[in-house]
Each structure stands twice: as C-alpha cells, then as structure tokens.
Design a protein around this motif. Structure first.
Motif, short mmCIF file in Angstrom:
data_model
loop_
_atom_site.label_atom_id
_atom_site.label_comp_id
_atom_site.label_asym_id
_atom_site.label_seq_id
_atom_site.Cartn_x
_atom_site.Cartn_y
_atom_site.Cartn_z
N ARG A 1 6.97 1.09 12.63
CA ARG A 1 6.41 2.49 12.18
C ARG A 1 5.04 2.30 12.00
O ARG A 1 4.27 3.39 12.48
N GLN A 2 4.16 1.19 11.62
CA GLN A 2 2.95 1.20 11.34
C GLN A 2 2.02 1.42 12.66
O GLN A 2 1.21 1.99 13.08
N ARG B 1 -1.70 -3.02 4.91
CA ARG B 1 -1.22 -2.14 4.21
C ARG B 1 0.26 -2.22 3.95
O ARG B 1 1.07 -1.53 3.11
N ILE B 2 0.82 -2.92 4.62
CA ILE B 2 2.50 -3.26 4.75
C ILE B 2 2.70 -3.97 3.41
O ILE B 2 2.27 -4.75 2.94
N SER C 1 -4.10 -1.36 9.61
CA SER C 1 -2.79 -0.87 9.49
C SER C 1 -1.85 -1.88 8.81
O SER C 1 -1.14 -1.53 7.71
N LEU C 2 -1.99 -3.26 9.37
CA LEU C 2 -0.80 -3.96 8.99
C LEU C 2 -1.31 -4.77 7.65
O LEU C 2 -0.38 -5.24 7.06
#
Length: 164
Positions: free
Chosen positions: A86-87, A42-43, A39-40
């Motif tokens: 949010r992630q 994709r920031i 997830s991180l």
C-alpha cells in the motif's frame, strides 16, 4: 540454515545476502528510492516471529529459476506485505503483481539444475527451523548477475507499534 549443499547448477546466495522478501518492487529511480525510504519508515507493525518451513522453486517459462525456503506462520508476513504494498502504490510506483509467497531466496538455478533440484527438494521437504524474530524491514537493491543476484541493503527500518 546452511547453504553449502552441493547441487549441480545451483548458485547459492551468500549468507549475508539472505533476507525475507516482503514486497518485490522492481526497478525504481534514485528519487523513488528516497521516497520509499521516507514511506517505509512510517509503517507501524509489531515485531513477530516466523520459522523456515519447507522449500520450493519459482518457475519461469524456461523452468525453475529460484530456490526458496518458505516461512510460517504466514499471517504476520502477509499483513506486513499488504502494508508495504500500500505504501509503495500510494507513491505511484508500479510493482509486480505476483501472489505473495513468504520466502527467503536461497539460490538461483541454471537450466541444467532441474533433476538435481528435484532430488534436493524431496530430501529437504520437511525442512523446519526454530522461530526467529522479524524486528526490522530493509530496502534492498538487487543487481542481477549471470549466476545469481547481488543484494545491497540500502536502509533498514525497525518494526514497532501494533498490527493494523
């Protein structure tokens, strides 16, 4: 920034462990660490510059527990904090809901440090450094110890893109 000041009851973090806290997640399983890594990555936010400005302490019921250096300007760090939060929440991982204070943790404080830390804060209240670039975020594991936490960087993710 030097962390070799002599202050009674202060346990300084090693220079290699200094980092900007963007979002404190707390304990997670190994499975969730893998999900966080994905997830991180994709920031999307552009690299930005910050400077150390000021110092403070985080308090608990028993008194001050952590000495920190503040960071300015806050806007980009707060935007990054919001994106990371949010992630993490989208993964269903519960996080601590503290008011975000952009900072670098410098030391852990023993209960005997109160007076000497007040003097230290007063003599360093105008602390300010040149700006430096924030170009990546890291996923850290914190291992609490008797005198200080030990931080291990599990992964890093380059910042690229634009602020959203």
């Amino acid at each position: 920034m030097a962390t070799n000041f002599r202050v009674d009851g202060v346990h300084w973090q090693a220079g290699s462990e200094l980092h900007i806290t963007v979002c404190y997640v707390g304990e997670v399983s190994d499975k969730d660490v893998d999900r966080l890594r994905s997830s991180l990555g994709r920031i999307s936010i552009a690299p930005f510059r910050v400077a150390v400005k000021g110092m403070g302490v985080f308090d608990s019921e028993g008194g001050a527990v952590h000495l920190w250096a503040g960071l300015q300007p806050r806007a980009e760090l707060e935007a990054l904090h919001t994106l990371v939060k949010r992630q993490v929440e989208a993964l269903g991982i519960n996080i601590a809901h503290f008011r975000y204070q952009p900072h670098i943790t410098l030391a852990r404080l023993a209960s005997s440090a109160a007076g000497s830390v007040d003097d230290f804060l007063e003599s360093n209240r105008d602390l300010c450094t040149r700006s430096f670039e924030v170009s990546e975020i890291g996923l850290f594991r914190s291992i609490p110890g008797k005198f200080k936490s030990i931080y291990h960087c599990l992964d890093t993710f380059p910042l690229s893109g634009t602020c959203r």
